[in-house]
Scaffold this motif. Structure first.
Motif, mmCIF file in Angstrom:
data_model
loop_
_atom_site.group_PDB
_atom_site.id
_atom_site.type_symbol
_atom_site.label_atom_id
_atom_site.label_comp_id
_atom_site.label_asym_id
_atom_site.label_seq_id
_atom_site.Cartn_x
_atom_site.Cartn_y
_atom_site.Cartn_z
ATOM 1 N N CYS A 22 -4.868 -9.325 -2.948
ATOM 2 C CA CYS A 22 -5.335 -8.172 -2.179
ATOM 3 C C CYS A 22 -4.610 -6.947 -2.709
ATOM 4 N N VAL A 23 -5.340 -6.062 -3.337
ATOM 5 C CA VAL A 23 -4.748 -4.851 -3.898
ATOM 6 C C VAL A 23 -5.056 -3.679 -2.979
ATOM 7 N N ALA A 24 -4.036 -2.944 -2.623
ATOM 8 C CA ALA A 24 -4.175 -1.846 -1.671
ATOM 9 C C ALA A 24 -4.034 -0.491 -2.350
ATOM 10 N N ALA A 25 -4.681 0.502 -1.754
ATOM 11 C CA ALA A 25 -4.578 1.872 -2.244
ATOM 12 C C ALA A 25 -4.822 2.829 -1.090
ATOM 13 N N GLY A 26 -4.270 4.029 -1.214
ATOM 14 C CA GLY A 26 -4.572 5.073 -0.242
ATOM 15 C C GLY A 26 -3.642 5.157 0.946
ATOM 16 N N PHE A 27 -2.602 4.337 0.976
ATOM 17 C CA PHE A 27 -1.600 4.417 2.040
ATOM 18 C C PHE A 27 -0.274 3.882 1.489
ATOM 19 N N THR A 28 0.792 4.089 2.261
ATOM 20 C CA THR A 28 2.125 3.665 1.822
ATOM 21 C C THR A 28 2.274 2.181 2.093
ATOM 22 N N PHE A 29 1.894 1.406 1.114
ATOM 23 C CA PHE A 29 1.759 -0.045 1.254
ATOM 24 C C PHE A 29 3.028 -0.703 1.773
ATOM 25 N N ARG A 30 4.176 -0.280 1.280
ATOM 26 C CA ARG A 30 5.438 -0.955 1.599
ATOM 27 C C ARG A 30 5.841 -0.797 3.062
ATOM 28 N N ASN A 31 5.158 0.052 3.818
ATOM 29 C CA ASN A 31 5.496 0.297 5.221
ATOM 30 C C ASN A 31 4.718 -0.563 6.212
ATOM 31 N N TYR A 32 3.795 -1.367 5.725
ATOM 32 C CA TYR A 32 2.890 -2.052 6.643
ATOM 33 C C TYR A 32 2.801 -3.553 6.402
ATOM 34 N N ALA A 33 2.699 -4.259 7.520
ATOM 35 C CA ALA A 33 2.402 -5.683 7.450
ATOM 36 C C ALA A 33 0.965 -5.887 6.987
ATOM 37 N N ALA A 53 6.296 -5.934 6.327
ATOM 38 C CA ALA A 53 6.254 -4.863 5.331
ATOM 39 C C ALA A 53 7.178 -5.126 4.140
ATOM 40 N N GLY A 54 8.378 -5.585 4.434
ATOM 41 C CA GLY A 54 9.325 -5.843 3.364
ATOM 42 C C GLY A 54 9.200 -7.213 2.736
ATOM 43 N N GLY A 55 8.405 -8.054 3.353
ATOM 44 C CA GLY A 55 8.177 -9.393 2.811
ATOM 45 C C GLY A 55 9.119 -10.465 3.319
ATOM 46 N N ALA A 56 10.066 -10.088 4.172
ATOM 47 C CA ALA A 56 11.066 -11.066 4.618
ATOM 48 C C ALA A 56 10.507 -12.051 5.635
ATOM 49 N N GLN A 57 9.509 -11.630 6.388
ATOM 50 C CA GLN A 57 8.942 -12.482 7.438
ATOM 51 C C GLN A 57 7.528 -12.896 7.077
ATOM 52 N N THR A 58 7.286 -14.186 7.142
ATOM 53 C CA THR A 58 5.947 -14.704 6.879
ATOM 54 C C THR A 58 5.557 -15.656 8.001
ATOM 55 N N TYR A 59 4.285 -15.660 8.307
ATOM 56 C CA TYR A 59 3.773 -16.464 9.413
ATOM 57 C C TYR A 59 2.450 -17.116 9.005
ATOM 58 N N ASN A 74 5.487 -5.262 -3.542
ATOM 59 C CA ASN A 74 5.297 -3.875 -3.123
ATOM 60 C C ASN A 74 5.241 -2.912 -4.305
ATOM 61 N N ALA A 75 5.796 -3.295 -5.434
ATOM 62 C CA ALA A 75 5.708 -2.447 -6.624
ATOM 63 C C ALA A 75 4.283 -2.401 -7.169
ATOM 64 N N LYS A 76 3.516 -3.439 -6.858
ATOM 65 C CA LYS A 76 2.131 -3.528 -7.338
ATOM 66 C C LYS A 76 1.121 -3.324 -6.225
#
Length: 121
Positions: A22-33, A53-59, A74-76
């Protein structure tokens, strides 16, 4: 314009594997789940997995726990869903969806157009 674009779906046999992106664009990706949800024909939308958002929590939902793995780069601006040990009832359209916050896996601001996963027996 905010966009989420899924890819990686396809036709696979029972027990097989796929990796969705899933590739995202148009928003600050690293800030959102980000969550993955799916919808099978004639059924309601089902939440499958989410990553903070940071990737530490997965469910994961009980139906995919131990078989699917969610991750993000988040870099990509990309979230992945690795699907293994696939079953016929995993057949569905898979969507990624942006939560309203860093750890929101329920309320979605946007969703992509989806990628089809079909598991044959």
């Amino acid at each position: 314009e905010e966009q989420l674009a899924e890819s990686g779906g396809g036709l696979v046999q029972v027990g097989g594997s796929l990796r969705l992106s899933c590739v995202a664009a148009g928003f600050t990706f690293r800030n959102y789940a980000i969550s993955w949800v799916r919808q099978a024909p004639g059924k309601e939308l089902e939440w499958v997995s989410g990553i903070s958002a940071g990737g530490a929590q997965t469910y994961y939902s009980d139906s995919v726990k131990g078989r699917f793995t969610i991750s993000r780069d988040n870099a990509k601006n990309t979230v992945y869903l690795q699907l293994t040990s696939l079953k016929t009832n995993d057949t569905a359209m898979y969507f990624c969806a942006r939560g309203r916050g860093a750890a929101d896996f329920v309320n979605y601001i946007s969703r992509g157009r989806g990628t089809q996963v079909t598991v044959s027996s």
